[in-house]
Each structure stands twice: as C-alpha cells, then as structure tokens.
Design a protein around this motif. Structure first.
Motif, PDB file in Angstrom:
ATOM      1  N   ALA A 180     -35.965   8.459 -20.946  1.00  0.00           N
ATOM      2  CA  ALA A 180     -35.404   7.545 -22.170  1.00  0.00           C
ATOM      3  C   ALA A 180     -35.968   7.883 -23.455  1.00  0.00           C
ATOM      4  O   ALA A 180     -35.336   7.929 -24.390  1.00  0.00           O
ATOM      5  N   ALA A 181     -37.416   8.373 -23.469  1.00  0.00           N
ATOM      6  CA  ALA A 181     -38.189   8.306 -24.576  1.00  0.00           C
ATOM      7  C   ALA A 181     -37.558   9.727 -25.316  1.00  0.00           C
ATOM      8  O   ALA A 181     -37.593   9.871 -26.437  1.00  0.00           O
ATOM      9  N   GLU A 182     -37.240  10.707 -24.209  1.00  0.00           N
ATOM     10  CA  GLU A 182     -36.753  11.838 -24.761  1.00  0.00           C
ATOM     11  C   GLU A 182     -35.244  11.781 -25.376  1.00  0.00           C
ATOM     12  O   GLU A 182     -34.665  12.669 -26.062  1.00  0.00           O
ATOM     13  N   GLY A 183     -34.501  10.592 -25.193  1.00  0.00           N
ATOM     14  CA  GLY A 183     -33.087  10.496 -25.708  1.00  0.00           C
ATOM     15  C   GLY A 183     -32.273  10.726 -24.669  1.00  0.00           C
ATOM     16  O   GLY A 183     -30.809  10.702 -24.992  1.00  0.00           O
ATOM     17  N   LEU A 184     -32.426  11.053 -23.454  1.00  0.00           N
ATOM     18  CA  LEU A 184     -31.469  11.538 -22.424  1.00  0.00           C
ATOM     19  C   LEU A 184     -30.279  10.373 -22.232  1.00  0.00           C
ATOM     20  O   LEU A 184     -29.342  10.691 -21.467  1.00  0.00           O
ATOM     21  N   PHE A 185     -31.143   9.050 -22.031  1.00  0.00           N
ATOM     22  CA  PHE A 185     -30.014   8.108 -21.819  1.00  0.00           C
ATOM     23  C   PHE A 185     -29.173   7.517 -22.965  1.00  0.00           C
ATOM     24  O   PHE A 185     -28.766   6.325 -23.283  1.00  0.00           O
ATOM     25  N   ALA A 186     -29.341   7.914 -24.207  1.00  0.00           N
ATOM     26  CA  ALA A 186     -28.883   7.512 -25.498  1.00  0.00           C
ATOM     27  C   ALA A 186     -27.469   7.357 -25.622  1.00  0.00           C
ATOM     28  O   ALA A 186     -26.901   8.274 -24.978  1.00  0.00           O
ATOM     29  N   ALA A 187     -26.996   6.312 -26.250  1.00  0.00           N
ATOM     30  CA  ALA A 187     -25.535   6.063 -26.192  1.00  0.00           C
ATOM     31  C   ALA A 187     -24.802   7.030 -26.910  1.00  0.00           C
ATOM     32  O   ALA A 187     -23.550   7.299 -26.759  1.00  0.00           O
ATOM     33  N   ASP A 188     -25.390   7.705 -27.903  1.00  0.00           N
ATOM     34  CA  ASP A 188     -24.516   8.607 -28.833  1.00  0.00           C
ATOM     35  C   ASP A 188     -24.452  10.159 -28.022  1.00  0.00           C
ATOM     36  O   ASP A 188     -23.488  10.731 -28.548  1.00  0.00           O
ATOM     37  N   ARG A 189     -24.999  10.140 -26.828  1.00  0.00           N
ATOM     38  CA  ARG A 189     -24.814  11.337 -26.256  1.00  0.00           C
ATOM     39  C   ARG A 189     -23.741  11.126 -25.150  1.00  0.00           C
ATOM     40  O   ARG A 189     -23.233  12.321 -24.523  1.00  0.00           O
ATOM     41  N   LYS A 190     -23.140  10.012 -25.050  1.00  0.00           N
ATOM     42  CA  LYS A 190     -21.894   9.907 -24.220  1.00  0.00           C
ATOM     43  C   LYS A 190     -20.784  10.546 -24.556  1.00  0.00           C
ATOM     44  O   LYS A 190     -20.178  10.263 -25.683  1.00  0.00           O
ATOM     45  N   ARG A 191     -20.146  11.286 -23.875  1.00  0.00           N
ATOM     46  CA  ARG A 191     -18.886  11.824 -24.267  1.00  0.00           C
ATOM     47  C   ARG A 191     -17.686  11.157 -23.570  1.00  0.00           C
ATOM     48  O   ARG A 191     -17.946  10.435 -22.398  1.00  0.00           O
ATOM     49  N   PRO A 192     -16.563  10.984 -24.267  1.00  0.00           N
ATOM     50  CA  PRO A 192     -15.544  10.194 -23.863  1.00  0.00           C
ATOM     51  C   PRO A 192     -14.771  11.004 -22.620  1.00  0.00           C
ATOM     52  O   PRO A 192     -14.610  12.336 -22.706  1.00  0.00           O
ATOM     53  N   LEU A 193     -14.311  10.233 -21.591  1.00  0.00           N
ATOM     54  CA  LEU A 193     -13.397  11.007 -20.536  1.00  0.00           C
ATOM     55  C   LEU A 193     -11.942  11.312 -21.222  1.00  0.00           C
ATOM     56  O   LEU A 193     -11.381  10.565 -21.832  1.00  0.00           O
ATOM     57  N   PRO A 194     -11.369  12.550 -20.749  1.00  0.00           N
ATOM     58  CA  PRO A 194     -10.197  12.535 -21.240  1.00  0.00           C
ATOM     59  C   PRO A 194      -9.058  11.699 -20.506  1.00  0.00           C
ATOM     60  O   PRO A 194      -9.377  11.128 -19.465  1.00  0.00           O
TER      61      PRO A 194
END
Length: 404
Positions: free
Chosen positions: A125-139
């Motif tokens: 989490a500290a690396e930002g792997l769970f950040a919300a802004d990394r989530k991509r929308p599904l087609p």
C-alpha cells in the motif's frame, strides 16, 4: 534468603511486598505462550491490558504493554488468539499483584500468518499498488474475456453459466492453473501474462471457490500481486466468498464478491440492455414529438397573422401607395422642368441681347491689330496701320488713314 521472623517480631505487609518486588526485579525477561482470554486496549490510554491463559492447566496471568507494542499486532490478534509474549515479571506492591510487562507480542499459527500478510499489505500500500487512481474501468461489452481458474471448478462453471445467461454471445479465453499449493503462484502469473498479451482479451477474471486461509495464500503472494499491478488489461478478482480478502482483491481493478458476481460485474445483461434501449427510444420519441408539436404550434401562430393569411393584400396596399408616390413624383418633376425651361428661355434672351454679335448686327465693327489686340481709341493707331475689321457678316482688312 530466609528471614528471621516470629509471632512476636513479624514483618509489616509493606516490607514483605517490598522484598517480593526486589526478588522479582532480579528475574530476567522470558518468552511466554498462551491464549488471550481478555483484551482491554482502552482507546486513548498509553497502556494496553490483556490476560493470558494456559488452557492445559487452567492458569491465567495478567499482561500489560505500552501502546506502541500493542499497535503493531492489534490488526491480527483478538480474544481467543494464541500468542507468544516476550515479557518481564513485574510486582505491583500496592495491590500485591504479579503481572508481565510485554516488550514484544507475536501471534502464532494463523495469527503469525496474518501478521506477515498485514505487514506485506502495508508495504504494498505504501508503494501505491492499491491506490484508487490506478484502477482502470472495465469495458461495457468485452470482445473476449480472459479467465484464470482451476480446471473443471465450480467457480469456472458459475462464471460461464452466469455470463452466457446474461449475454449469450460472450466469448472466453480460459487458462486452467493450480489454485493452491506451491505450483499455484508461477502458473497463475504465467496465465495472467498470456491473457494480458492476448490482442482480443479486454478484461481478465481471476477466480476460485472458497477455502481455508492456507488454501487462498497464493492469491496474497507478493509476486502475483505485482504481476497484476503490471497488467495493461483490467483485472477482476473473484476469490472465495465475500468474507475472504486476499491481497489480490486490493490490487485488482475490481473486486467481486463471488465468481457469480464476477460474471455480473463483467458482462451486461442483454434483457436489461434491451429494456434500457426501449426506454431510451421512448424517451427520444417523446422528446422529438414534443419538439415537433411546439414548432407546429409556432408555425400555426405565424401563419394565422394577417400578413401570412393574405400576403397579396399587403402587396396591393403597397402597390397603391407606390402608384400614388410615382404620380406625385411625376407632377413635381414636370413642374420643376417647366420652371427650368422658362428660366432658360429668359436667360437665353438676355444673353442674346447682351452678346457682341447683336451689337454687330446693328452696324458696329470691331477693329483689331494683326496680333488680335482690340483698338479702343484712335490714338492707339497710326496712319498706314493695317487692321482687321469684324462686322456681323464677316471680316475684312482696312488701312488707317490720316486722323481727322
């Protein structure tokens, strides 16, 4: 060390308590294992209190620790958890009670496993792997769905059945792997990378049914988490039941509660979409009809105006006005031309009367030298000068004679 006491010379309670405390202070720290039967973190306090019990001997002892020691494990321990405590015996003289002052608390068994996972979770989490802004929308409607699951598993059947019920034409690109045990992580990573590189796969579902915490450990492996974080294709995690929470759920672009919900989250329902299209068509029909009705009303209002009801009447009125103005213009112009003609006739008569030609008609002549200079007095000539005489009917030459 034995004390010399007697009924006549007893020791005070405070002295006995002091001696016990001094003896206990000389004891070193020990590692103690037990089960937590009571836990009192007391929010806001600087200390936490718990009671450890030895179930085999039905013996309990109180343990205290500073807040920072408790905070390191508070997410993975609770009442009923087995722990190992590094503590020093402490004697409280005023109450005459013995307890352990813990400097380190470590969960054992499942608790230890949870502690390691919690530490890994915080690190990622500290690396930002769970950040919300990394989530991509599904087609909205995937061209092809990639699925990583165990062979012939209930999770696979649930996803396929639900997806084809919702959208019969949906297509899958499946990869079967081990979903528990030592071979699971490498196979899962390889399958995910293959589907991520597939040109037609628009979304990847990683799924398996429920199981024990040990069974689900591959889906919390750091290597798998990082592989999913590196994917360009959106990933849906559907591991176990709603209560299960592997780290894959946190790094995935969407976490589905169950494999069935993964199909619902990924594939639209054809019936719902048809109903939505029907509603949109009806709404568009109402909007267009409303617009046409408003414009038709405006057009009818415009056509009801006199100018539009009988446009020739307006032209006829203007024609009479134009004709009247044209007649007035002709009369005015005729009067002005007549006055101008009279003025021109009078001016011509005056010009004719005053012109030199009229004077010459009465018998006068104009004498000029050869250079055209007009003679106005006899003194301007000398005897023998050659002059030109201009009369009404022409010119002729004359010679100046002697002056009278």
């Amino acid at each position: 060390m034995a004390l010399n006491t007697s009924p006549e010379a007893p020791l005070p309670v405070g002295e006995v308590s002091r001696l016990i405390g001094g003896w206990i202070d000389r004891l070193g720290a020990v590692w103690v294992e037990g089960q937590i039967i009571q836990l009192s973190p007391r929010p806001g306090a600087g200390m936490a209190f718990l009671t450890l019990r030895d179930p085999s001997r039905d013996v309990s002892i109180s343990v205290t620790c500073f807040r920072d020691v408790f905070d390191r494990v508070k997410d993975v321990i609770g009442e009923g958890a087995r722990v190992v405590v590094h503590a020093k015996p402490v004697w409280y003289g005023r109450g005459g009670t013995l307890s352990l002052r813990a400097a380190d608390i470590r969960p054992v068994g499942i608790g230890e496993l949870l502690a390691r996972l919690e530490q890994l979770k915080k690190s990622l989490a500290a690396e930002g792997l769970f950040a919300a802004d990394r989530k991509r929308p599904l087609p909205f409607l995937p061209q092809r769905i990639g699925m990583v699951t165990g062979r012939a598993s209930d999770a696979e059947r649930d996803v396929l059945h639900t997806a084809h019920e919702r959208w019969p034409a949906v297509r899958f690109e499946r990869r079967h792997t081990a979903v528990q045990g030592v071979r699971a992580v490498p196979q899962l990573i390889e399958a995910i990378k293959e589907l991520d590189a597939h040109p037609e796969v628009d979304v990847i579902i990683v799924t398996r049914g429920g199981g024990s915490m040990e069974d689900l450990l591959p889906f919390s492996d750091e290597r798998l988490v990082r592989a999913v974080a590196d994917c360009r294709t959106p990933v849906v995690s559907a591991i176990g039941h709603e209560a299960d929470a592997p780290l894959l759920d946190l790094v995935a672009d969407l976490r589905s509660r169950t494999p069935t919900h993964a199909a619902k989250d990924t594939v639209p329902d054809v019936g719902e979409e048809r109903e939505r299209v029907r509603e949109l068509r009806e709404r568009a029909y109402r909007v267009i009809n409303g617009f046409l009705d408003r414009e038709a009303g405006r057009l009818a209002e415009v056509m009801s105006r006199p100018a539009m009801a009988d446009p020739h009447a307006l032209v006829a009125d203007r024609a009479e006005e134009v004709e009247s103005l044209l007649g007035r213009a002709r009369r005015t112009l005729g009067h002005r031309l007549e006055r101008a003609e009279d003025e021109l006739t009078h001016t011509r008569a005056r010009v004719v009367a005053l012109s030199p030609a009229a004077t010459l008609q009465r018998g006068y002549a104009v004498l000029r030298r050869e250079d055209g200079t007009v003679i106005r007095a006899p003194e301007e000539t000398a005897e023998g000068d050659k002059l030109r005489a201009r009369v009404a009917e022409g010119e002729f030459g004359v010679t100046v004679g002697p002056h009278a």
